[in-house]
Scaffold this motif. Sequence first.
Motif: not given
Length: 113
Positions: A5-14
Amino acid sequence: MDDSLSTTFAALADPTRRAILERLARGDATVGELAEPFSMSLPAISKHLSVLERAGLVTKDRDGVRRHCRISATPLRSATTWLEEYRRFWEANLDSLDAYLTRIQQHPEEQQP
């Protein structure tokens, strides 16, 4: 520990990565096609794609020299499920606040000085 979930949100942050996903939601594309609307190099787009790939949001297939990219919805479903829980929480709290504000507007005499 794998925290997808953290990896997904980090990827979506950009914003560039979100734009890439928006483009892939319309259909598969090559790395070159994905790079077209951006004023950045192919290696820079490839780095963004690598982040999306690590998050499981994008898969790549090779067709000779060309690499075709495709969106993968599974991580997005997990993020949506997580967000949905909080949406229900905030809606319930906002409904309570709305009821309270309505009550004090209708009966101001019940309020303490």
